[in-house]
Design an enzyme around this catalytic site. Structure first.
Site, PDB file in Angstrom:
ATOM      1  N   HIS A 254       0.839  -1.193   0.000  1.00 24.70           N
ATOM      2  CA  HIS A 254       0.000   0.000   0.000  1.00 24.70           C
ATOM      3  C   HIS A 254       0.875   1.245   0.000  1.00 24.70           C
ATOM      4  CE1 HIS A 254      -3.238   2.671   1.564  1.00 24.70           C
ATOM      5  NE2 HIS A 254      -3.966   1.876   0.809  1.00 24.70           N
TER       6      HIS A 254
ATOM      7  N   LYS B 126      -2.227   1.746  -6.734  1.00 25.01           N
ATOM      8  CA  LYS B 126      -2.942   0.800  -5.887  1.00 25.01           C
ATOM      9  C   LYS B 126      -2.583  -0.635  -6.291  1.00 25.01           C
ATOM     10  CE  LYS B 126      -5.542   4.161  -4.142  1.00 25.01           C
ATOM     11  NZ  LYS B 126      -5.021   4.865  -3.011  1.00 25.01           N
TER      12      LYS B 126
ATOM     13  N   HIS C 296       9.886   4.042 -14.824  1.00 30.94           N
ATOM     14  CA  HIS C 296      10.338   5.406 -14.548  1.00 30.94           C
ATOM     15  C   HIS C 296      11.554   5.470 -13.619  1.00 30.94           C
ATOM     16  CE1 HIS C 296       6.947   7.467 -16.463  1.00 30.94           C
ATOM     17  NE2 HIS C 296       6.218   6.441 -16.045  1.00 30.94           N
TER      18      HIS C 296
END
Length: 160
Positions: free
Chosen positions: A18, A26, A136
């Protein structure tokens, strides 16, 4: 045309991480996606694997050792007083420290790495890792919700 052999990688733990209550990432969605794969019987058209978990050394194929060492030891409890180190690795709002961060990275990177190995071995024609693609991340820092660039790690394996 011959039938394509598909390897599907899923670790039941991947959806338990989380990023935080207001964060758009999510991981639980990965569990929902996996449930759809099984409820629509798509798993019957693939080989389903619990993936290998990437190690520190696997992640260091692309990332700097000090960055991966940081990911291995950082927890929400020990980030206080480490502002300089945390900032150096671009960990913060977009890329928060959360419980099990290194394990999460190990799961999604390991699945991509194992997919690349199986593709290289000719065991499959297509490898699916819904948890992966976190491209990324930079060599020495997190970026854009991504901590370990599993795509680069997998490409390095494919180039062997």
């Amino acid at each position: 045309m011959s039938k394509k052999r598909v390897a599907y990688f899923y670790d039941e733990d991947v959806g338990n991480f989380h990023y935080g209550p207001n964060h758009p990432m999510k991981p639980h969605r990965l569990t929902l996606t996996h449930n759809l794969v099984f409820n629509y019987d798509l798993h019957k058209k693939m080989e389903v694997y619990k993936p290998y978990r990437a190690t520190y050394h696997d992640m260091c194929r692309f990332h700097s050792s000090d960055y991966i060492q940081f990911l291995r030891r950082v927890t929400p409890q020990n980030t206080g007083g480490q502002n300089k180190v945390v900032n150096n690795f671009n960990v913060g709002e977009d890329c928060p420290v959360f419980a099990g961060l290194f394990d999460f990275c190990s799961i999604y990177t390991g699945a991509s790495l194992e997919g690349a190995v199986r593709l290289n071995q000719g065991v499959c024609d297509i490898a699916v890792n819904w948890a992966g693609g976190l491209h990324h991340a930079k060599k020495c820092e997190a970026s854009g919700f991504c901590y370990v660039n599993d795509i680069v790690v997998a490409i390095l394996e494919l180039l062997k």
